[in-house]
Design an enzyme around this catalytic site. Structure first.
Site, PDB file in Angstrom:
ATOM      1  N   ALA A 140       0.812  -1.217   0.000  1.00 52.69           N
ATOM      2  CA  ALA A 140       0.000   0.000   0.000  1.00 52.69           C
ATOM      3  C   ALA A 140       0.843   1.264   0.000  1.00 52.69           C
ATOM      4  O   ALA A 140       0.445   2.293  -0.541  1.00 52.69           O
ATOM      5  CB  ALA A 140      -0.949   0.000   1.201  1.00 52.69           C
ATOM      6  N   TYR A 148      -5.497   4.780  -2.799  1.00 53.37           N
ATOM      7  CA  TYR A 148      -6.321   5.638  -1.958  1.00 53.37           C
ATOM      8  C   TYR A 148      -5.868   7.097  -2.085  1.00 53.37           C
ATOM      9  O   TYR A 148      -4.761   7.373  -2.544  1.00 53.37           O
ATOM     10  CB  TYR A 148      -6.239   5.153  -0.500  1.00 53.37           C
ATOM     11  CG  TYR A 148      -6.994   5.991   0.497  1.00 53.37           C
ATOM     12  CD1 TYR A 148      -8.386   6.106   0.425  1.00 53.37           C
ATOM     13  CD2 TYR A 148      -6.331   6.680   1.504  1.00 53.37           C
ATOM     14  CE1 TYR A 148      -9.071   6.894   1.335  1.00 53.37           C
ATOM     15  CE2 TYR A 148      -7.009   7.463   2.423  1.00 53.37           C
ATOM     16  CZ  TYR A 148      -8.384   7.563   2.333  1.00 53.37           C
ATOM     17  OH  TYR A 148      -9.068   8.347   3.216  1.00 53.37           O
ATOM     18  N   THR A 157      -4.574   9.362  -0.336  1.00 49.34           N
ATOM     19  CA  THR A 157      -3.307   9.845   0.216  1.00 49.34           C
ATOM     20  C   THR A 157      -2.086   9.115  -0.338  1.00 49.34           C
ATOM     21  O   THR A 157      -0.953   9.402   0.063  1.00 49.34           O
ATOM     22  CB  THR A 157      -3.288   9.689   1.752  1.00 49.34           C
ATOM     23  OG1 THR A 157      -3.421   8.294   2.065  1.00 49.34           O
ATOM     24  CG2 THR A 157      -4.403  10.473   2.406  1.00 49.34           C
ATOM     25  N   LYS A 158      -2.288   8.164  -1.244  1.00 49.52           N
ATOM     26  CA  LYS A 158      -1.183   7.313  -1.684  1.00 49.52           C
ATOM     27  C   LYS A 158      -0.352   7.964  -2.784  1.00 49.52           C
ATOM     28  O   LYS A 158      -0.659   9.031  -3.292  1.00 49.52           O
ATOM     29  CB  LYS A 158      -1.729   5.956  -2.129  1.00 49.52           C
ATOM     30  CG  LYS A 158      -2.377   5.146  -0.995  1.00 49.52           C
ATOM     31  CD  LYS A 158      -1.393   4.849   0.116  1.00 49.52           C
ATOM     32  CE  LYS A 158      -1.909   3.859   1.155  1.00 49.52           C
ATOM     33  NZ  LYS A 158      -2.957   4.383   2.017  1.00 49.52           N
ATOM     34  N   ASN A 159       0.707   7.273  -3.185  1.00 51.46           N
ATOM     35  CA  ASN A 159       1.667   7.843  -4.137  1.00 51.46           C
ATOM     36  C   ASN A 159       1.106   7.898  -5.555  1.00 51.46           C
ATOM     37  O   ASN A 159       1.517   8.734  -6.360  1.00 51.46           O
ATOM     38  CB  ASN A 159       2.960   7.030  -4.127  1.00 51.46           C
ATOM     39  CG  ASN A 159       3.641   7.077  -2.778  1.00 51.46           C
ATOM     40  OD1 ASN A 159       3.169   7.722  -1.840  1.00 51.46           O
ATOM     41  ND2 ASN A 159       4.769   6.388  -2.656  1.00 51.46           N
TER      42      ASN A 159
END
Length: 384
Positions: free
Chosen positions: A160, A184, A186-188
């Site tokens: 994740a 999601y 907030t992910k990279n």
């Protein structure tokens, strides 16, 4: 006096390309699983150095973990060893798959699961290991795979935080039988909600794709496309886990900028490391040799004895200065549900307990400007 805008933790960098692709998707009227999902799968497979037959796009990393364990055919109730320092989704997916989570403590420096703790947690009922590449730092995959091979265990990598992560020249997610990725907000790489399964076995991925869409043999794109209606058959009792084209429309262009955004996050991460080095706080360990850190999180440790402030006070005071922070993570045994169901107590995993009670994640995003970074650093200095 004008109040400064709130600096949202983990705010994604969205470009005009994503906005245009989403508009084109809306105008096409094809919002569900279709050609954009297929393109995103192919692009993501290329990023990992494999082909689209080995990946399956789903609606979350949680779904990816769950489907991977079901597709693997593990025995009901079998034990899966994972880390206590992770989001609840990791262990919830194990439970939803009808399996039994077993925790192995983390290394206090890397904050990733300890190979020695994995070895100590193995019983005759153990059938899988689920390592989490925490904050974008790779787990010690050579040692973990050696343990798995020795005991004939399946490995499902929770990636994740780890889309760009590499260990000894290999990408995270390509070591185990499965890798599960998150998109999601907030992910990279962002799709709002979304995930991807990477499977070593084409048969496992083929089953995962069926499981992820009700157990049907054909998805909607192949049923209702321009080649005429195709009947489907339900071959398993599956789940509603498919990704939409509307999500993939964002992901296609996010993935195209993955390297550029990684370089910016690395710049911010290194700036924090240098600027905070003289303060009485714990800083994250530098990346290990022959690895690539994804720089997903920048976590500091707030120990009351050293800092003169409680961790939760620090969180509140950062928020009062209109800077969003995160906690990654309160260890799983701190939560009432797991205490009641499994009898877990935080003291059983002391490294994860200590980290969970002291850790703070500072804002880290390609969207951060130099003035945003300066605000964060100024706020931390003022508090300490």
């Amino acid at each position: 006096m004008n109040e400064q805008p709130f600096l949202t933790f983990g705010s994604p960098l969205i470009g005009e390309e994503e906005i245009a692709e989403v508009e084109a998707c809306l105008r096409s009227s094809w919002l569900g699983t279709g050609p954009r999902v297929a393109r995103f799968e192919a692009d993501f497979a290329a990023h990992l150095g494999t082909d689209a037959a080995h990946v399956a796009a789903v609606n979350s990393c949680t779904a990816a973990l769950h489907v991977s364990m079901v597709a693997a055919g593990l025995e009901p109730g079998a034990e899966v060893i994972t880390t206590p320092l992770t989001f609840c989704a990791t262990v919830n997916a194990i439970i939803h798959a009808g399996l039994t989570p077993v925790l192995a403590d983390v290394d206090p420096v890397t904050q990733c699961i300890s190979p020695e703790a994995i070895e100590a947690a193995i019983t005759p009922r153990t059938q899988a290991i689920l390592p989490v590449h925490f904050a974008g730092r790779p787990c010690e995959m050579d040692r973990i795979m050696a343990i798995a091979d020795k005991h004939k265990l399946l490995v499902i990598e929770d990636c994740a935080h780890a889309i760009e992560t590499e260990y000894h020249g290999r990408k995270a997610g390509t070591f185990g039988d499965f890798g599960a990725f998150s998109f999601y907000a907030t992910k990279n790489v962002v799709t709002g909600e979304g995930g991807m399964i990477l499977g070593r076995s084409e048969a496992h991925i083929a089953r995962a794709k069926v499981l992820a869409l009700h157990g049907m043999s054909k998805d909607a794109w192949h049923r209702f496309g321009d080649k005429g209606y195709k009947h489907y058959q339900v071959v398993e009792c599956g789940f509603k886990y498919n990704m939409m084209d509307l999500q993939a429309a964002i992901g296609i262009h996010q993935l195209a900028r993955v390297e550029k955004n990684w370089l910016r996050r690395r710049e911010v991460w290194n700036h924090y490391q240098q600027a905070l080095a003289d303060l009485p706080i714990g800083l994250p360990a530098e990346p290990a040799p022959d690895t690539r850190h994804a720089y997903h999180l920048y976590t500091v440790m707030i120990d009351r004895e050293r800092c003169g402030i409680e961790r939760d006070q620090f969180l509140d005071r950062m928020n009062a200065q209109r800077i969003g922070t995160g906690v990654h993570y309160l260890s799983l045994p701190e939560h009432p549900y797991y205490q009641q169901r499994f009898g877990w107590r935080p003291e059983q995993w002391p490294n994860a307990m200590k980290i969970g009670r002291e850790t703070v994640s500072l804002p880290l995003s390609a969207k951060l400007s130099e003035s945003d970074v300066a605000r964060v650093l100024s706020a931390v200095r003022n508090l300490l």
